[in-house]
Design a protein around this motif. Structure first.
Motif, mmCIF file in Angstrom:
data_model
loop_
_atom_site.group_PDB
_atom_site.id
_atom_site.type_symbol
_atom_site.label_atom_id
_atom_site.label_comp_id
_atom_site.label_asym_id
_atom_site.label_seq_id
_atom_site.Cartn_x
_atom_site.Cartn_y
_atom_site.Cartn_z
ATOM 1 N N TRP A 82 21.373 81.396 0.070
ATOM 2 C CA TRP A 82 22.791 81.748 0.042
ATOM 3 C C TRP A 82 23.113 82.752 -1.050
ATOM 4 C CZ3 TRP A 82 25.672 81.079 4.036
ATOM 5 C CH2 TRP A 82 25.393 80.043 4.938
ATOM 6 N N PHE A 83 22.118 83.120 -1.858
ATOM 7 C CA PHE A 83 22.312 84.202 -2.819
ATOM 8 C C PHE A 83 21.947 85.554 -2.212
ATOM 9 C CE2 PHE A 83 21.627 80.681 -5.932
ATOM 10 C CZ PHE A 83 22.867 80.760 -6.537
ATOM 11 N N VAL A 88 25.193 86.101 3.260
ATOM 12 C CA VAL A 88 26.629 85.966 2.995
ATOM 13 C C VAL A 88 27.440 86.832 3.964
ATOM 14 C CG1 VAL A 88 28.448 86.250 1.278
ATOM 15 C CG2 VAL A 88 26.198 85.428 0.575
ATOM 16 N N SER A 92 30.181 85.702 6.757
ATOM 17 C CA SER A 92 31.551 86.219 6.757
ATOM 18 C C SER A 92 31.929 86.776 8.125
ATOM 19 C CB SER A 92 31.721 87.295 5.679
ATOM 20 O OG SER A 92 31.206 88.542 6.095
ATOM 21 N N PHE A 100 31.931 76.524 2.816
ATOM 22 C CA PHE A 100 31.315 77.670 2.159
ATOM 23 C C PHE A 100 32.141 78.092 0.947
ATOM 24 C CE2 PHE A 100 30.998 82.243 1.506
ATOM 25 C CZ PHE A 100 29.631 82.465 1.493
ATOM 26 N N ASP A 103 31.919 75.530 -1.881
ATOM 27 C CA ASP A 103 30.652 75.666 -2.602
ATOM 28 C C ASP A 103 30.685 76.855 -3.555
ATOM 29 O OD1 ASP A 103 29.703 73.498 -1.212
ATOM 30 O OD2 ASP A 103 28.415 74.638 0.147
ATOM 31 N N LEU A 104 31.284 77.959 -3.090
ATOM 32 C CA LEU A 104 31.381 79.155 -3.915
ATOM 33 C C LEU A 104 32.208 78.887 -5.169
ATOM 34 C CD1 LEU A 104 31.274 82.143 -4.641
ATOM 35 C CD2 LEU A 104 33.052 82.558 -2.934
ATOM 36 N N ARG A 108 30.991 78.961 -9.133
ATOM 37 C CA ARG A 108 31.630 79.770 -10.171
ATOM 38 C C ARG A 108 32.020 78.901 -11.361
ATOM 39 N NH1 ARG A 108 36.306 83.720 -8.595
ATOM 40 N NH2 ARG A 108 35.758 84.385 -10.702
ATOM 41 N N LEU A 175 24.722 87.011 -7.278
ATOM 42 C CA LEU A 175 26.064 86.499 -7.019
ATOM 43 C C LEU A 175 27.015 87.546 -6.463
ATOM 44 C CD1 LEU A 175 26.747 84.260 -10.150
ATOM 45 C CD2 LEU A 175 26.648 83.502 -7.776
ATOM 46 N N LEU A 178 28.630 86.903 -3.085
ATOM 47 C CA LEU A 178 29.438 85.687 -3.143
ATOM 48 C C LEU A 178 30.747 85.935 -3.888
ATOM 49 C CD1 LEU A 178 26.624 83.088 -3.937
ATOM 50 C CD2 LEU A 178 27.890 83.284 -1.797
ATOM 51 N N THR A 181 33.246 87.882 -1.917
ATOM 52 C CA THR A 181 33.947 87.050 -0.941
ATOM 53 C C THR A 181 35.223 86.491 -1.546
ATOM 54 O OG1 THR A 181 31.844 86.416 0.071
ATOM 55 C CG2 THR A 181 33.731 85.026 0.540
ATOM 56 N N SER A 182 35.089 85.907 -2.726
ATOM 57 C CA SER A 182 36.244 85.319 -3.402
ATOM 58 C C SER A 182 37.282 86.373 -3.751
ATOM 59 C CB SER A 182 35.790 84.596 -4.677
ATOM 60 O OG SER A 182 36.884 84.105 -5.403
#
Length: 259
Positions: A82-83, A88, A92, A100, A103-104, A108, A175, A178, A181-182
């Protein structure tokens, strides 16, 4: 301002995307074999060499396993890397799940506070200068319009590099997708970037002041604010971003944002 150029993939890259997305979407369920090479060649219009190279890549990413008498089978998602940015992006494109995103956010909360504490102790003048440049890019994107997400990502990756821990520096690279995404979800809220800018400034000021406890509190406030943004976007059922495309630029704001 950063300029995004379209990514043109070769036959291998396109095949990898097709198979990867199919696996992540559940078209090929875990534990079962993917179609044999001849069938994939005919279905995708590619050579066996291309299929084999794509399979090797998917094995390296943890999505497939191969072996004698085993064939080529799909691995359960807990084995996926997942890294890996590709994994990712594939997730998406088929839809970011609440699990998901949870978890993200938990990741963090584990990684960034510890890294920022170290950054407050170890950051060099060059480290701080690079983070300041990223912050200035975020501020300019809000005030004048433009690419906010790229600068936001550079800000956080700069903090991870500033801790001068080789493993965390490597993690900053892993990261990237990931974190993006945030950031994209938070940015999709009309007031998201403007409201988070002072929180970023508080983190940077604490690092400059060499105050690890203050830096940790500031980054936790920022992370929790992002979590609230994500929850609101999910509740609104707004379309979530697809990381296969560049982040949409912000529109310029009329009032200027002070430091």
């Amino acid at each position: 301002m950063a300029t995004h150029l379209p990514v043109i993939k070769n036959v291998h890259g396109n095949t990898l995307d097709v198979l990867g997305e199919a696996i992540v979407a559940g078209r090929y369920p875990p534990g079962l074999a993917i179609p044999p090479e001849p069938m994939l060649c005919e279905e995708l219009g590619i050579s066996r060499t291309v299929v084999r190279e794509a399979v090797k890549s998917l094995v390296a990413k943890g999505l497939l396993v191969t072996g004698p008498k085993l064939g080529t089978r799909v691995m359960p998602e807990e084995h996926w890397n997942w890294f890996d940015p590709d994994v990712v992006v594939w997730q998406s494109k088929i839809g970011l799940t609440r699990e998901f995103l949870r978890d993200l956010q938990e990741l963090r909360r584990v990684v960034e506070p510890a890294a920022v504490r170290l950054a407050a102790e170890r950051a060099t003048a060059q480290d701080i200068g690079e983070i300041e440049v990223a912050f200035a890019g975020m501020k300019a994107a809000i005030e004048q319009g433009g690419d906010y997400v790229t600068h936001d990502l550079r800000f956080h990756q700069g903090l991870l590099r500033a801790c001068h821990n080789r493993m965390l520096v490597q993690m900053s690279k892993a990261l990237g997708a990931l974190l993006r995404t945030s950031f994209e979800i938070s940015t999709s809220r009309p007031d998201g970037p403007a409201s988070s800018l002072p929180l970023h400034r508080a983190v940077l000021d604490a690092v400059i002041a060499r105050s690890p406890p203050r830096a940790e509190r500031a980054i936790l406030t920022l992370i929790d604010s992002a979590r609230e943004d994500i929850e609101q976007v999910l509740a609104s059922r707004r379309k979530l971003p697809s990381l296969s495309q560049p982040a949409p630029p912000l529109k310029a704001r009329v009032p200027s944002i002070t430091r």
